[in-house]
Design a protein around this motif. Structure first.
Motif, PDB file in Angstrom:
ATOM      1  N   ARG A 175       0.845  -1.193   0.000  1.00 18.36           N
ATOM      2  CA  ARG A 175       0.000   0.000   0.000  1.00 18.36           C
ATOM      3  C   ARG A 175       0.884   1.249   0.000  1.00 18.36           C
ATOM      4  O   ARG A 175       1.876   1.298   0.722  1.00 18.36           O
ATOM      5  CB  ARG A 175      -0.917   0.015   1.225  1.00 18.36           C
ATOM      6  N   VAL A 176       0.506   2.226  -0.794  1.00 17.69           N
ATOM      7  CA  VAL A 176       1.181   3.523  -0.791  1.00 17.69           C
ATOM      8  C   VAL A 176       0.123   4.571  -0.474  1.00 17.69           C
ATOM      9  O   VAL A 176      -0.783   4.819  -1.278  1.00 17.69           O
ATOM     10  CB  VAL A 176       1.858   3.834  -2.139  1.00 17.69           C
ATOM     11  N   GLU A 177       0.224   5.149   0.708  1.00 17.21           N
ATOM     12  CA  GLU A 177      -0.752   6.131   1.150  1.00 17.21           C
ATOM     13  C   GLU A 177      -0.398   7.513   0.603  1.00 17.21           C
ATOM     14  O   GLU A 177       0.759   7.922   0.628  1.00 17.21           O
ATOM     15  CB  GLU A 177      -0.791   6.179   2.680  1.00 17.21           C
ATOM     16  N   GLU A 178      -1.426   8.218   0.139  1.00 12.71           N
ATOM     17  CA  GLU A 178      -1.276   9.598  -0.341  1.00 12.71           C
ATOM     18  C   GLU A 178      -0.133   9.717  -1.345  1.00 12.71           C
ATOM     19  O   GLU A 178       0.800  10.509  -1.180  1.00 12.71           O
ATOM     20  CB  GLU A 178      -1.080  10.551   0.846  1.00 12.71           C
ATOM     21  N   VAL A 179      -0.232   8.942  -2.392  1.00 11.60           N
ATOM     22  CA  VAL A 179       0.846   8.871  -3.387  1.00 11.60           C
ATOM     23  C   VAL A 179       1.104  10.217  -4.051  1.00 11.60           C
ATOM     24  O   VAL A 179       2.234  10.526  -4.447  1.00 11.60           O
ATOM     25  CB  VAL A 179       0.521   7.780  -4.433  1.00 11.60           C
ATOM     26  N   THR A 180       0.059  11.054  -4.158  1.00 14.52           N
ATOM     27  CA  THR A 180       0.250  12.334  -4.846  1.00 14.52           C
ATOM     28  C   THR A 180       0.963  13.362  -3.983  1.00 14.52           C
ATOM     29  O   THR A 180       1.203  14.485  -4.439  1.00 14.52           O
ATOM     30  CB  THR A 180      -1.099  12.904  -5.323  1.00 14.52           C
ATOM     31  N   ARG A 181       1.288  13.034  -2.763  1.00 13.91           N
ATOM     32  CA  ARG A 181       2.119  13.924  -1.954  1.00 13.91           C
ATOM     33  C   ARG A 181       3.606  13.651  -2.201  1.00 13.91           C
ATOM     34  O   ARG A 181       4.463  14.422  -1.776  1.00 13.91           O
ATOM     35  CB  ARG A 181       1.791  13.787  -0.466  1.00 13.91           C
ATOM     36  N   CYS A 182       3.920  12.531  -2.844  1.00 10.96           N
ATOM     37  CA  CYS A 182       5.313  12.252  -3.215  1.00 10.96           C
ATOM     38  C   CYS A 182       5.696  13.123  -4.416  1.00 10.96           C
ATOM     39  O   CYS A 182       4.860  13.439  -5.258  1.00 10.96           O
ATOM     40  CB  CYS A 182       5.491  10.781  -3.601  1.00 10.96           C
ATOM     41  N   LEU A 183       6.959  13.465  -4.489  1.00 10.41           N
ATOM     42  CA  LEU A 183       7.429  14.241  -5.630  1.00 10.41           C
ATOM     43  C   LEU A 183       7.278  13.412  -6.910  1.00 10.41           C
ATOM     44  O   LEU A 183       7.366  12.174  -6.872  1.00 10.41           O
ATOM     45  CB  LEU A 183       8.894  14.634  -5.416  1.00 10.41           C
ATOM     46  N   ALA A 222      -2.858   2.190  -3.987  1.00  9.91           N
ATOM     47  CA  ALA A 222      -2.456   3.540  -3.583  1.00  9.91           C
ATOM     48  C   ALA A 222      -3.701   4.355  -3.265  1.00  9.91           C
ATOM     49  O   ALA A 222      -4.809   4.044  -3.723  1.00  9.91           O
ATOM     50  CB  ALA A 222      -1.657   4.211  -4.699  1.00  9.91           C
ATOM     51  N   THR A 223      -3.524   5.381  -2.452  1.00  9.33           N
ATOM     52  CA  THR A 223      -4.628   6.296  -2.156  1.00  9.33           C
ATOM     53  C   THR A 223      -4.180   7.717  -2.480  1.00  9.33           C
ATOM     54  O   THR A 223      -2.980   8.030  -2.455  1.00  9.33           O
ATOM     55  CB  THR A 223      -5.063   6.231  -0.679  1.00  9.33           C
ATOM     56  N   ALA A 224      -5.131   8.569  -2.784  1.00 10.53           N
ATOM     57  CA  ALA A 224      -4.831   9.974  -3.069  1.00 10.53           C
ATOM     58  C   ALA A 224      -6.039  10.817  -2.684  1.00 10.53           C
ATOM     59  O   ALA A 224      -7.185  10.446  -2.966  1.00 10.53           O
ATOM     60  CB  ALA A 224      -4.507  10.169  -4.555  1.00 10.53           C
ATOM     61  N   ASN A 225      -5.758  11.926  -2.017  1.00 11.73           N
ATOM     62  CA  ASN A 225      -6.833  12.841  -1.636  1.00 11.73           C
ATOM     63  C   ASN A 225      -7.083  13.857  -2.736  1.00 11.73           C
ATOM     64  O   ASN A 225      -6.143  14.419  -3.294  1.00 11.73           O
ATOM     65  CB  ASN A 225      -6.450  13.603  -0.348  1.00 11.73           C
ATOM     66  N   LEU A 226      -8.353  14.106  -3.024  1.00 12.17           N
ATOM     67  CA  LEU A 226      -8.678  15.113  -4.030  1.00 12.17           C
ATOM     68  C   LEU A 226      -8.192  16.488  -3.603  1.00 12.17           C
ATOM     69  O   LEU A 226      -7.884  17.341  -4.437  1.00 12.17           O
ATOM     70  CB  LEU A 226     -10.198  15.127  -4.261  1.00 12.17           C
ATOM     71  N   ARG A 227      -8.110  16.729  -2.289  1.00 13.86           N
ATOM     72  CA  ARG A 227      -7.624  18.033  -1.808  1.00 13.86           C
ATOM     73  C   ARG A 227      -6.152  18.255  -2.149  1.00 13.86           C
ATOM     74  O   ARG A 227      -5.664  19.362  -2.097  1.00 13.86           O
ATOM     75  CB  ARG A 227      -7.810  18.123  -0.284  1.00 13.86           C
TER      76      ARG A 227
END
Length: 389
Positions: A175-183, A222-227
């Motif tokens: 699992r990769v949490e909040e993947v869109t916070r990674c560069l 993976a998860t990603a927040n719309l915010r």
């Protein structure tokens, strides 16, 4: 028989594979149909584990062999409140060995759903990387034990696998949490990993360990927040490696209220205190959250939405706080009187103007419900001064 839960008083949170170990063992014996490679349950049993058995007691076949302590009949508890079709699509995605990306507003149980799916498919939800701006490619692939590296040079023994690489070699789900916070350059490490299903170790080039191949069953959720949209936008190449599923807020007031009641009751009882929050208070709490979240009241009246997230998870926290206040400060004041102050604490996080928006909600739907004769909303309207700080 209903679900038998593992009691563990030494940890605040017990992972689902341990908390629901009885259910997982039961479902493994209950449904003996075909399973994708390395899966512990059939896809149908995974869905049943997540969504529950609708109150029905499932019965094991007479010849089923189960570990000691697993009952022959069991009601499987529903754990995720949401669209069953969404869960079925998630399971089919994983069965097809395609990456799964759960997107949605914060607090919509994306992480919980990924934990439940991982626990049911491979028996562990613990192979996880938390995405942040400081996450490195090493944390997605591998690092080194520098003492061994200096003493022996690059070797398989000195290599420290990441949770993702561990999942690859075991044939498990990472699992990769909040993947869109990674560069973006860190995210792109997942592109080759999901397409080629192997990780190259250049330091070990020329040897048998220069490539780590994924075992059957490996996959990634993976998860990603719309915010977080726009913080570190995913590349088109990485997006193509995932099937996107959007997890939305709970659509039904009654279902959301029941979830808030169940979760907050459990939190208060874990603290050793009785849960003493009336259903009327819980319904008012959840109604206020839903109105502010959706920008429209249940009656159709316009509501100015605050910028902060009015998630179900936040509602559970507020209900839990009310329950603890009732338990530890009995008789001091009516629990309902504490609600406006807690709501103000929830909305006043990002934009100071959100406090005024909450006051506007009081001057709109709360006042109109009070005028229509609702005793609960009349009490809340009388507490308007609490919001004028």
């Amino acid at each position: 028989m209903t679900t038998v839960l593992t009691t563990d008083t030494t940890r605040q949170i017990v992972p689902p594979e341990e908390r629901y170990a009885t259910e997982l063992a039961f479902l493994a014996a209950y449904d003996t149909g075909p399973r994708p490679p390395a899966w512990r349950l059939t896809p149908r049993a995974v869905v049943t584990f997540v969504m529950g058995s609708d109150g029905r007691a499932l019965r094991l076949p007479d010849d089923a062999d189960v570990p000691d302590g697993v009952p022959r009949r069991l009601v499987v508890e529903g754990k995720f409140v949401g669209d069953r079709a969404l869960v079925e699509r998630c399971v089919v995605t994983l069965a097809g060995e395609r990456g799964l990306l759960l997107v949605g507003e914060p607090g919509t149980a994306k992480s919980m759903l990924s934990e439940l799916l991982s626990a049911a498919v491979c028996g562990t939800s613990g192979l996880v990387v938390q995405g942040t701006a400081g996450t490195t490619e090493d944390q997605l692939k591998y690092g080194w034990n520098y003492a061994l590296l200096l003493a022996q040079g690059p070797s398989r023994q000195a290599l420290v696998p990441s949770p993702v690489l561990t999942a690859m070699t075991r044939g498990a789900v990472a699992r990769v949490e909040e993947v869109t916070r990674c560069l973006p350059e860190v995210q792109d490490a997942l592109v080759s990993l999901l397409s080629e299903r192997r990780v190259a170790v250049p330091e070990l080039a020329g040897g048998d360990d220069a490539l780590e191949h994924a075992a059957p069953g490996f996959n990634l959720i993976a998860t990603a927040n719309l915010r977080d949209k726009g913080v570190s936008e995913m590349s088109a190449a990485l997006k193509r490696r995932f099937n996107f599923e959007t997890v939305g807020p709970i659509g039904d007031l009654e279902a959301e209220t029941a979830l808030v009641r169940r979760r907050s009751r459990a939190a208060v009882e874990r603290a050793g205190a009785p849960f003493q929050v009336d259903d009327a208070v819980l319904e008012a709490l959840v109604t206020a959250f839903r109105d502010l979240r959706e920008g429209r009241s249940a009656e159709g009246w316009e509501v100015e939405r605050p910028s902060t997230v009015m998630s179900t998870a936040e509602a559970v926290s507020v209900a839990g706080a009310l329950g603890l206040a009732a338990a530890y400060f009995p008789g001091d004041r009516d629990v309902l009187s504490l609600l406006p102050g807690h709501l103000l604490g929830v909305v006043r996080k990002d934009d100071p103007a959100d406090a005024a928006r909450l006051l506007g909600y009081w001057d709109g739907p709360v006042r109109r419900r009070a005028e229509q004769g609702s005793a609960t909303w009349r009490t809340l309207w009388d507490l308007r001064a609490v919001l004028e700080v």
